[in-house]
Motif scaffolding. Structure first.
Motif, PDB file in Angstrom:
ATOM      1  N   PHE A 289       0.823  -1.204   0.000  1.00 18.60           N
ATOM      2  CA  PHE A 289       0.000   0.000   0.000  1.00 18.60           C
ATOM      3  C   PHE A 289       0.865   1.266   0.000  1.00 18.60           C
ATOM      4  O   PHE A 289       2.042   1.248   0.349  1.00 18.60           O
ATOM      5  N   LYS A 290       0.225   2.381  -0.385  1.00 15.01           N
ATOM      6  CA  LYS A 290       0.891   3.677  -0.478  1.00 15.01           C
ATOM      7  C   LYS A 290       0.732   4.460   0.823  1.00 15.01           C
ATOM      8  O   LYS A 290       0.014   4.055   1.728  1.00 15.01           O
ATOM      9  N   ASN A 291       1.430   5.615   0.876  1.00 17.95           N
ATOM     10  CA  ASN A 291       1.258   6.514   2.023  1.00 17.95           C
ATOM     11  C   ASN A 291      -0.199   6.939   2.135  1.00 17.95           C
ATOM     12  O   ASN A 291      -0.851   7.233   1.126  1.00 17.95           O
ATOM     13  N   THR A 292      -0.690   6.995   3.340  1.00 18.96           N
ATOM     14  CA  THR A 292      -2.063   7.441   3.551  1.00 18.96           C
ATOM     15  C   THR A 292      -2.160   8.132   4.910  1.00 18.96           C
ATOM     16  O   THR A 292      -1.153   8.302   5.606  1.00 18.96           O
ATOM     17  N   VAL A 293      -3.352   8.542   5.267  1.00 19.61           N
ATOM     18  CA  VAL A 293      -3.563   9.217   6.542  1.00 19.61           C
ATOM     19  C   VAL A 293      -4.862   8.721   7.156  1.00 19.61           C
ATOM     20  O   VAL A 293      -5.835   8.461   6.447  1.00 19.61           O
ATOM     21  N   GLY A 294      -4.844   8.529   8.464  1.00 23.38           N
ATOM     22  CA  GLY A 294      -6.041   8.124   9.194  1.00 23.38           C
ATOM     23  C   GLY A 294      -6.573   9.281  10.017  1.00 23.38           C
ATOM     24  O   GLY A 294      -5.853  10.246  10.302  1.00 23.38           O
ATOM     25  N   PHE A 295      -7.842   9.198  10.389  1.00 23.81           N
ATOM     26  CA  PHE A 295      -8.482  10.253  11.164  1.00 23.81           C
ATOM     27  C   PHE A 295      -9.078   9.661  12.429  1.00 23.81           C
ATOM     28  O   PHE A 295      -9.721   8.610  12.390  1.00 23.81           O
ATOM     29  N   ILE A 296      -8.889  10.341  13.544  1.00 28.49           N
ATOM     30  CA  ILE A 296      -9.459   9.914  14.819  1.00 28.49           C
ATOM     31  C   ILE A 296     -10.571  10.890  15.193  1.00 28.49           C
ATOM     32  O   ILE A 296     -10.372  12.112  15.163  1.00 28.49           O
ATOM     33  N   ASN A 297     -11.743  10.356  15.510  1.00 31.90           N
ATOM     34  CA  ASN A 297     -12.911  11.170  15.839  1.00 31.90           C
ATOM     35  C   ASN A 297     -13.270  11.008  17.310  1.00 31.90           C
ATOM     36  O   ASN A 297     -13.126   9.927  17.887  1.00 31.90           O
ATOM     37  N   PRO A 307      -0.548   9.778  10.280  1.00 32.80           N
ATOM     38  CA  PRO A 307       0.119   9.417   9.027  1.00 32.80           C
ATOM     39  C   PRO A 307       0.535   7.947   9.042  1.00 32.80           C
ATOM     40  O   PRO A 307       1.046   7.447  10.043  1.00 32.80           O
ATOM     41  N   ILE A 308       0.303   7.258   7.935  1.00 32.86           N
ATOM     42  CA  ILE A 308       0.672   5.842   7.798  1.00 32.86           C
ATOM     43  C   ILE A 308       1.582   5.720   6.580  1.00 32.86           C
ATOM     44  O   ILE A 308       1.153   5.983   5.449  1.00 32.86           O
ATOM     45  N   GLU A 309       2.838   5.352   6.804  1.00 29.75           N
ATOM     46  CA  GLU A 309       3.807   5.286   5.721  1.00 29.75           C
ATOM     47  C   GLU A 309       3.625   4.019   4.888  1.00 29.75           C
ATOM     48  O   GLU A 309       3.191   2.983   5.394  1.00 29.75           O
ATOM     49  N   GLN A 310       3.959   4.130   3.600  1.00 32.64           N
ATOM     50  CA  GLN A 310       3.804   3.018   2.677  1.00 32.64           C
ATOM     51  C   GLN A 310       4.616   1.806   3.128  1.00 32.64           C
ATOM     52  O   GLN A 310       5.713   1.920   3.665  1.00 32.64           O
ATOM     53  N   SER A 312       4.262  -2.985   3.021  1.00 39.50           N
ATOM     54  CA  SER A 312       3.578  -4.148   2.464  1.00 39.50           C
ATOM     55  C   SER A 312       3.307  -5.158   3.578  1.00 39.50           C
ATOM     56  O   SER A 312       4.078  -5.274   4.531  1.00 39.50           O
ATOM     57  N   VAL A 313       2.195  -5.876   3.419  1.00 33.54           N
ATOM     58  CA  VAL A 313       1.803  -6.902   4.379  1.00 33.54           C
ATOM     59  C   VAL A 313       1.948  -8.261   3.690  1.00 33.54           C
ATOM     60  O   VAL A 313       1.299  -8.502   2.662  1.00 33.54           O
ATOM     61  N   PRO A 314       2.786  -9.150   4.186  1.00 31.88           N
ATOM     62  CA  PRO A 314       2.961 -10.450   3.528  1.00 31.88           C
ATOM     63  C   PRO A 314       1.713 -11.318   3.696  1.00 31.88           C
ATOM     64  O   PRO A 314       0.903 -11.106   4.599  1.00 31.88           O
ATOM     65  N   SER A 315       1.561 -12.280   2.797  1.00 31.46           N
ATOM     66  CA  SER A 315       0.450 -13.219   2.922  1.00 31.46           C
ATOM     67  C   SER A 315       0.608 -14.025   4.215  1.00 31.46           C
ATOM     68  O   SER A 315       1.722 -14.394   4.603  1.00 31.46           O
ATOM     69  N   ARG A 316      -0.508 -14.214   4.881  1.00 33.22           N
ATOM     70  CA  ARG A 316      -0.516 -14.943   6.153  1.00 33.22           C
ATOM     71  C   ARG A 316       0.463 -14.336   7.153  1.00 33.22           C
ATOM     72  O   ARG A 316       1.064 -15.025   7.968  1.00 33.22           O
ATOM     73  N   GLY A 317       0.618 -13.009   7.101  1.00 29.40           N
ATOM     74  CA  GLY A 317       1.582 -12.353   7.976  1.00 29.40           C
ATOM     75  C   GLY A 317       1.000 -11.139   8.671  1.00 29.40           C
ATOM     76  O   GLY A 317      -0.178 -10.808   8.534  1.00 29.40           O
ATOM     77  N   LYS A 318       1.855 -10.451   9.421  1.00 27.97           N
ATOM     78  CA  LYS A 318       1.429  -9.307  10.215  1.00 27.97           C
ATOM     79  C   LYS A 318       2.416  -8.166  10.026  1.00 27.97           C
ATOM     80  O   LYS A 318       3.607  -8.371   9.820  1.00 27.97           O
ATOM     81  N   LEU A 319       1.898  -6.921  10.086  1.00 27.83           N
ATOM     82  CA  LEU A 319       2.729  -5.734   9.946  1.00 27.83           C
ATOM     83  C   LEU A 319       2.414  -4.774  11.088  1.00 27.83           C
ATOM     84  O   LEU A 319       1.251  -4.437  11.323  1.00 27.83           O
ATOM     85  N   ASN A 320       3.456  -4.348  11.817  1.00 19.71           N
ATOM     86  CA  ASN A 320       3.308  -3.322  12.857  1.00 19.71           C
ATOM     87  C   ASN A 320       3.822  -1.997  12.315  1.00 19.71           C
ATOM     88  O   ASN A 320       4.954  -1.920  11.813  1.00 19.71           O
ATOM     89  N   ILE A 321       3.015  -0.962  12.397  1.00 20.14           N
ATOM     90  CA  ILE A 321       3.376   0.355  11.884  1.00 20.14           C
ATOM     91  C   ILE A 321       3.454   1.322  13.051  1.00 20.14           C
ATOM     92  O   ILE A 321       2.450   1.613  13.705  1.00 20.14           O
ATOM     93  N   SER A 322       4.650   1.818  13.339  1.00 22.79           N
ATOM     94  CA  SER A 322       4.812   2.824  14.390  1.00 22.79           C
ATOM     95  C   SER A 322       4.569   4.206  13.808  1.00 22.79           C
ATOM     96  O   SER A 322       5.144   4.562  12.775  1.00 22.79           O
ATOM     97  N   THR A 323       3.724   4.979  14.445  1.00 25.56           N
ATOM     98  CA  THR A 323       3.398   6.300  13.937  1.00 25.56           C
ATOM     99  C   THR A 323       3.059   7.211  15.113  1.00 25.56           C
ATOM    100  O   THR A 323       3.177   6.814  16.276  1.00 25.56           O
ATOM    101  N   VAL A 324       2.672   8.436  14.806  1.00 26.08           N
ATOM    102  CA  VAL A 324       2.322   9.418  15.842  1.00 26.08           C
ATOM    103  C   VAL A 324       1.010  10.080  15.456  1.00 26.08           C
ATOM    104  O   VAL A 324       0.853  10.549  14.323  1.00 26.08           O
ATOM    105  N   ALA A 325       0.073  10.111  16.387  1.00 23.96           N
ATOM    106  CA  ALA A 325      -1.202  10.798  16.166  1.00 23.96           C
ATOM    107  C   ALA A 325      -1.057  12.245  16.617  1.00 23.96           C
ATOM    108  O   ALA A 325      -0.638  12.514  17.736  1.00 23.96           O
TER     109      ALA A 325
END
Length: 396
Positions: A289-297, A307-310, A312-325
């Motif tokens: 996936f590409k760079n994107t942004v999430g919103f908290i309500n 902000p969520i940086e670009q 990839s998530v492997p098949s049958r796998g897991k990805l941890n994304i460290s970011t700052v809200a």
């Protein structure tokens, strides 16, 4: 997708088409008008339409929703907060071409009981700086000055003159406090205050300090830094739901003996909170996936972006994304409901985000896809735990 140190979530293979349009409301120059835009229409394309319709160059336009700017490189799919009926604010910056000398200076009239003087001031000057100028010109002691404009006393030394409505040729009236009134000001006294750290600072420790009520918030901050209680950074101090001003005293803020001051990492405009977004893929295909942004309500209002940086998530796998809200402080803490929720022991948020990219199946077939997600997040204050329920769809 999980937000805030969550465990796992599978992609739910629910396919649906993402074509079509929606009707939004453009708010510009005090007017409102409806406009049809595509669910996946780029922000730049919308600006081009507005240029044709209003004559405002696309490069001079800024589009925003609830104070959050719509960035040129993204499209409507990246902003789940934009739906049917959403109001989009349009502001236009003035072109830089006209060689006009825009000066922020203005002439005001300062009136005393027996005379008046004309002074040149800047529109961004504060009441305090105006008092200092009057002292330099006239010699009047700053502590004895009372300034009035249009019948209203200018009591806040740290407010800008423009905030009081002062403009070119405005008249400021100066009264002098009597010596008796000066003596009525109470002498400084010592206070025992509790400084409560946020959960990301010293594990939410509460520390008691003794300080004079004439001490400023900045002096308190320097004390915490000099004793190495806090690392060097920007911090926000809050007292009774109010953001405290660095150059104002504890007495000015109404701090009393035994009061609690809350400390958060951040500034008056922004509060940064570390987050961990976890994506768990239980399918037999990978996703890039590409760079994107999430919103908290919070209670229907957008209070933070993530902000969520670009990646990839492997098949049958897991990805941890460290970011700052990045939270908008005023929008969150000035809401009395927020503090009621904090005192009740739990605060509920919701988050929305859309990840765009490609799905790869069996290392052969690649398909463009996007993953809109929505999470309900509950933060439990006493146990400092987080619970989240998320829903995600696959959009091709």
């Amino acid at each position: 997708m999980h937000w805030l140190l969550l465990k796992s979530l599978s992609f739910l293979p629910l396919l649906y088409l993402g074509f079509g349009t929606m009707r939004v409301t453009i708010v510009a120059r005090g007017r409102e008008f409806a406009m049809e835009i595509g669910f996946q229409e780029p922000v730049l394309a919308i600006k081009s339409k507005l240029e044709q319709f209003l004559g405002i160059p696309a490069g001079s336009q800024t589009l925003s929703v609830s104070g959050w700017e719509l960035v040129d490189g993204l499209d409507m799919d990246d902003y789940p907060i934009v739906t049917h009926g959403t109001k989009i604010d349009l502001t236009a910056t003035k072109p830089l071409s006209p060689p006009i000398n825009h000066c922020s200076k203005m002439q005001i009239v300062v009136k005393f009981s027996a005379k008046q003087i004309t002074m040149e001031v800047d529109t961004t000057e504060t009441v305090r700086s105006l008092k200092e100028k009057i002292h330099i010109v006239d010699g009047t002691p700053i502590k004895r000055m009372l300034l009035f404009f249009s019948g209203t006393e200018m009591t806040d030394d740290f407010r800008n003159l423009s905030e009081y409505g002062i403009s070119e040729s405005s008249e400021i009236i100066v009264f002098l406090k009597t010596m008796n009134r000066l003596r009525e000001e109470p002498p400084s006294k010592k206070l025992n205050i509790v400084v409560q750290m946020s959960s990301s600072l010293l594990n939410a420790a509460a520390i008691t300090f003794e300080m004079k009520d004439c001490s400023t918030v900045n002096e308190l901050r320097e004390l915490l830094l000099s004793r190495r209680i806090l690392p060097r950074d920007d911090y926000l101090f809050i007292h009774k739901q109010r953001i405290m001003r660095e150059n104002c005293s504890l007495r000015w803020h109404g701090v009393e003996n035994g009061d609690c001051l809350y400390v958060f990492r951040g500034t008056h405009d922004k509060l940064s909170v570390p987050m961990l977004v976890t994506v768990n893929n239980c399918n037999y295909w990978s996703f890039k996936f590409k760079n994107t942004v999430g919103f908290i309500n919070y209670r229907g209002a957008v209070v933070a972006t993530v902000p969520i940086e670009q990646s990839s998530v492997p098949s049958r796998g897991k990805l941890n994304i460290s970011t700052v809200a990045d939270f908008k402080v005023e929008r969150l803490i000035m809401n009395t409901t927020f503090w009621a929720d904090v005192l009740s022991g739990s605060v509920n948020f919701s988050s929305v985000a859309t990840m765009h990219g490609k799905v790869t199946m069996f290392k052969l077939l690649k398909i463009h896809a996007s993953f809109p997600s929505k999470c309900d997040i509950s933060i439990f204050i006493p146990t400092r735990s987080v619970q989240s329920i998320c829903k995600m769809k696959v959009k091709v």
